[in-house]
Structures are given as C-alpha cells and as structure tokens.
Design a protein around this motif. Structure first.
Motif, PDB file in Angstrom:
ATOM      1  N   THR A   1       0.831  -1.201   0.000  1.00  0.00           N
ATOM      2  CA  THR A   1       0.000   0.000   0.000  1.00  0.00           C
ATOM      3  C   THR A   1       0.864   1.249   0.000  1.00  0.00           C
ATOM      4  O   THR A   1       0.598   2.204  -0.741  1.00  0.00           O
ATOM      5  CB  THR A   1      -0.948   0.008   1.222  1.00  0.00           C
ATOM      6  N   ALA A   2       1.914   1.253   0.811  1.00  0.00           N
ATOM      7  CA  ALA A   2       2.824   2.399   0.872  1.00  0.00           C
ATOM      8  C   ALA A   2       3.468   2.647  -0.487  1.00  0.00           C
ATOM      9  O   ALA A   2       3.585   3.802  -0.925  1.00  0.00           O
ATOM     10  CB  ALA A   2       3.889   2.170   1.943  1.00  0.00           C
TER      11      ALA A   2
ATOM     12  N   ASP B   1       1.322  11.431   4.946  1.00  0.00           N
ATOM     13  CA  ASP B   1       0.047  10.836   4.548  1.00  0.00           C
ATOM     14  C   ASP B   1       0.153   9.311   4.497  1.00  0.00           C
ATOM     15  O   ASP B   1      -0.765   8.610   4.926  1.00  0.00           O
ATOM     16  CB  ASP B   1      -0.397  11.367   3.185  1.00  0.00           C
ATOM     17  N   ILE B   2       1.273   8.811   3.989  1.00  0.00           N
ATOM     18  CA  ILE B   2       1.476   7.359   3.936  1.00  0.00           C
ATOM     19  C   ILE B   2       1.562   6.793   5.348  1.00  0.00           C
ATOM     20  O   ILE B   2       0.995   5.734   5.636  1.00  0.00           O
ATOM     21  CB  ILE B   2       2.734   7.014   3.110  1.00  0.00           C
ATOM     22  N   PHE B   3       2.231   7.510   6.243  1.00  0.00           N
ATOM     23  CA  PHE B   3       2.304   7.082   7.646  1.00  0.00           C
ATOM     24  C   PHE B   3       0.908   6.981   8.247  1.00  0.00           C
ATOM     25  O   PHE B   3       0.570   5.997   8.908  1.00  0.00           O
ATOM     26  CB  PHE B   3       3.162   8.056   8.454  1.00  0.00           C
ATOM     27  N   ARG B   4       0.091   7.994   8.015  1.00  0.00           N
ATOM     28  CA  ARG B   4      -1.274   7.974   8.580  1.00  0.00           C
ATOM     29  C   ARG B   4      -2.097   6.832   8.006  1.00  0.00           C
ATOM     30  O   ARG B   4      -2.921   6.246   8.708  1.00  0.00           O
ATOM     31  CB  ARG B   4      -1.969   9.297   8.343  1.00  0.00           C
TER      32      ARG B   4
ATOM     33  N   LEU C   1       8.180   6.054   9.765  1.00  0.00           N
ATOM     34  CA  LEU C   1       8.562   7.024   8.734  1.00  0.00           C
ATOM     35  C   LEU C   1       9.885   6.663   8.080  1.00  0.00           C
ATOM     36  O   LEU C   1      10.085   6.931   6.889  1.00  0.00           O
ATOM     37  CB  LEU C   1       8.638   8.431   9.343  1.00  0.00           C
ATOM     38  N   GLU C   2      10.799   6.050   8.822  1.00  0.00           N
ATOM     39  CA  GLU C   2      12.090   5.650   8.248  1.00  0.00           C
ATOM     40  C   GLU C   2      11.890   4.650   7.117  1.00  0.00           C
ATOM     41  O   GLU C   2      12.566   4.712   6.091  1.00  0.00           O
ATOM     42  CB  GLU C   2      13.014   5.053   9.313  1.00  0.00           C
ATOM     43  N   GLU C   3      10.982   3.719   7.300  1.00  0.00           N
ATOM     44  CA  GLU C   3      10.706   2.729   6.245  1.00  0.00           C
ATOM     45  C   GLU C   3      10.032   3.380   5.061  1.00  0.00           C
ATOM     46  O   GLU C   3      10.309   3.047   3.911  1.00  0.00           O
ATOM     47  CB  GLU C   3       9.839   1.598   6.793  1.00  0.00           C
ATOM     48  N   ILE C   4       9.127   4.291   5.349  1.00  0.00           N
ATOM     49  CA  ILE C   4       8.408   4.964   4.273  1.00  0.00           C
ATOM     50  C   ILE C   4       9.355   5.784   3.428  1.00  0.00           C
ATOM     51  O   ILE C   4       9.301   5.751   2.191  1.00  0.00           O
ATOM     52  CB  ILE C   4       7.276   5.840   4.851  1.00  0.00           C
ATOM     53  N   SER C   5      10.270   6.498   4.072  1.00  0.00           N
ATOM     54  CA  SER C   5      11.202   7.327   3.306  1.00  0.00           C
ATOM     55  C   SER C   5      12.177   6.482   2.498  1.00  0.00           C
ATOM     56  O   SER C   5      12.728   6.951   1.499  1.00  0.00           O
ATOM     57  CB  SER C   5      11.965   8.279   4.237  1.00  0.00           C
TER      58      SER C   5
END
Length: 60
Positions: free
Chosen positions: A31-32, A44-47, A53-57
């Motif tokens: 999904t991310a 927004d992806i975190f929410r 956030l480290e993984e998302i970035s």
C-alpha cells in the motif's frame, strides 16, 4: 485423530498469528508503494499505513 495438547495448540496458534502479522506488514508495504507512486507525502502514507517514517522514506 488425536486431540492437540495445550502446548501444541499454543504453538500452532502462535505460528498462525505470526504468519498473519507478516502478511499484514507485507500488505502495508504494498500500500505504501502504491501511495508513493500516486504522489502522497510521507506523512500521509504514515497515517494510512502506520509504518515507521524511516521505512516509508526508504521507499523510492
């Protein structure tokens, strides 16, 4: 068929729970990636996924 002992049942249930946890994490990462591709911000992806956030970035 022999009935499972308490210990066997516990570990069987734990294995199922662990597999489900891994599956959910995999789904959140997918999904991310899709949200990233759509131009969503890290916040927004975190929410949406509750991934760190480290993984998302790291998803680029």
């Amino acid at each position: 068929m022999a009935e499972l002992t308490f210990v066997e049942k516990y570990f069987k249930d734990e294995g199922i729970a662990e597999g489900e946890t891994q599956w959910r994490r995999s789904e959140k990462l997918d999904t991310a990636r899709r949200l990233r591709g759509m131009g969503f911000s890290d916040n927004d992806i975190f929410r949406a996924t509750e991934l760190p956030l480290e993984e998302i970035s790291a998803i680029r």
